[in-house]
Design a protein around this motif. Structure first.
Motif, mmCIF file in Angstrom:
data_model
loop_
_atom_site.group_PDB
_atom_site.id
_atom_site.type_symbol
_atom_site.label_atom_id
_atom_site.label_comp_id
_atom_site.label_asym_id
_atom_site.label_seq_id
_atom_site.Cartn_x
_atom_site.Cartn_y
_atom_site.Cartn_z
ATOM 1 N N TYR A 307 58.338 55.196 -63.683
ATOM 2 C CA TYR A 307 57.919 53.834 -63.350
ATOM 3 C C TYR A 307 58.300 52.941 -64.524
ATOM 4 O O TYR A 307 58.128 53.322 -65.683
ATOM 5 N N LEU A 321 51.354 50.500 -56.656
ATOM 6 C CA LEU A 321 52.801 50.515 -56.872
ATOM 7 C C LEU A 321 53.420 49.150 -56.602
ATOM 8 O O LEU A 321 53.192 48.547 -55.545
ATOM 9 N N HIS A 326 59.800 49.397 -58.432
ATOM 10 C CA HIS A 326 60.223 50.770 -58.152
ATOM 11 C C HIS A 326 61.644 50.802 -57.586
ATOM 12 O O HIS A 326 62.476 51.624 -58.001
ATOM 13 N N CYS A 362 57.035 58.429 -56.887
ATOM 14 C CA CYS A 362 58.191 57.911 -57.629
ATOM 15 C C CYS A 362 59.119 59.061 -58.023
ATOM 16 O O CYS A 362 60.343 58.963 -57.893
#
Length: 414
Positions: A307, A321, A326, A362
């Motif tokens: 991240y 998130l 991302h 992720c």
């Protein structure tokens, strides 16, 4: 440098290429001391080699004075180093020797103040002292001794350009130092010509080969944090690059690359390490990564993260998130993977992957991208944590070695 002035005899340096084992050519470092140190380490410069710098070691970057001191130190140690007078050295000397206001402003506009700052920082002297011929004697004398042209039986080395219609002894100094016009189409000298001055416009900022055996070494180092060099006997190219994509709030890429196979490392998120004015501002994680890459003989290192949010406190990571962040991170990771298809990967996110639920997703997205580009070897160092994660590098011993990591099995357990 006045237009129309014919080159002075002492400004031409004649060499015999057979006197040297290897001959390296670099150019236009513009105060990037760190890249130079990495270059001489990469090529393993020896005292039977010759290193030719085509000019412009000063201005724009923050360590110009350090570069000249390093050249002088190496020469005194017995290394063969020749430095051609570039247009930036010409501006510096003209300003100091004439104190002409207009010439001074012209030099300042082109990055001269950075050189003065470097002088002040290293010597402890003042701006006024920089223009004092006695207090700044080392730099003025050192630069004043640079040739404008280096010639061998096979090769011509020059900062900006060479007029193929004239013999070396009657070249115009201004043309050699300042010209940006096409001269290579007229090169009928029978010699290779190496020059700098005009930055490469190639997308990947690499050495440019022009017609008739003319080669430009200027990669725009001050702008792209990348330098190149070539060993002229083997024609082998070398590139040293600092990678940085980000800002104080997000960082996608950070690295120091010296070849085709850097070690790619994945942490959880970036801390405060970054590159400013061509110099790496490091932290404990990056210091350890640098050590590992060097110990394991990789071509440098690249730090990526699950991240991209910059914070030295994991508790401050986004609660939810940020999908745009991302997506951008995945995009930049894919670029790195495509650029370095042979690189291995070091997993080093530690237990911090449990700090936020989205971090595991992720990783799965990143693993998917990696699988699409090329199947690679994954490693961890020292041990797997009690919670089953690859150890964060700050917590590993220097003596630890790389051990293969089955990332597919690991992801299945997340």
């Amino acid at each position: 440098m006045n237009r129309g002035t014919t080159i002075r005899k002492k400004q031409i340096k004649y060499i015999n290429e057979n006197d040297y084992n290897r001959i390296f050519v670099i150019s236009d470092l513009h105060g990037n001391y760190e890249l130079f140190l990495k270059f001489i380490k990469k090529v393993k410069l020896k005292k039977d080699d010759l290193l030719i710098n085509l000019g412009d070691s000063c201005d724009r970057g923050i360590q110009s004075y350090e570069l000249y001191l390093k050249y002088d130190e190496m020469i005194k140690q017995g290394y063969n180093i020749l430095h051609i007078l570039g247009n930036h050295e010409d501006m510096l000397l003209t300003t100091v020797n004439t104190l002409d206001y207009d010439k001074m402003i012209h030099w300042f506009i082109n990055g001269g103040k950075k050189t003065i700052e470097s002088f002040k920082r290293v010597t402890g002297l003042s701006i006024e002292d920089f223009f004092d011929l006695e207090k700044n004697k080392f730099l003025i004398d050192f630069l004043s001794g640079f040739p404008t042209l280096i010639v061998s039986d096979n090769t011509i080395f020059v900062h900006a350009a060479y007029n193929p219609d004239l013999l070396a002894e009657v070249q115009e100094e201004y043309f050699l130092i300042w010209n940006r016009e096409n001269f290579w189409d007229r090169n009928k000298t029978g010699k290779a010509i190496y020059f700098g001055h005009t930055p490469s416009r190639k997308e990947n900022h690499t050495i440019v080969y022009y017609p008739n055996n003319c080669t430009c070494i200027d990669l725009g180092t001050y702008r792209y944090n990348k330098m190149g060099g070539i060993e002229i006997k083997s024609k082998k190219e070398y590139y040293i690059e600092m990678l940085y994509q980000g800002d104080d709030k997000r960082r996608f890429v950070l690295g120091e690359v010296t070849g085709d196979k850097p070690l790619i490392c994945f942490g959880v998120n970036p801390s405060k390490a970054k590159i400013v004015d061509g110099k790496l501002q490091t932290d404990k994680t990056i210091e350890k990564i640098r050590y590992v890459a060097d110990m394991e003989n990789y071509d440098g290192w690249i730090m990526l993260n699950l991240y991209a949010q910059v914070t030295s406190k994991p508790n401050n990571l986004d609660k939810v998130l940020n999908s745009d962040l991302h997506s951008k991170n995945i995009e930049e990771i894919e670029k790195i993977l495509n650029t370095f298809p042979n690189s291995d990967i070091l997993a080093c996110w530690g237990n911090l992957i449990e700090k936020r639920r989205y971090l595991k997703y992720c990783l799965k997205d990143i693993k998917g991208i990696i699988s699409l580009t090329k199947d690679r070897t994954w490693f961890y160092r020292e041990k797997i944590t009690k919670k089953g994660h690859p150890t964060h590098q700050v917590r590993t011993k220097n003596s630890a070695r790389l051990e293969e990591f089955n990332v597919n099995e690991y992801i299945e357990t997340l």
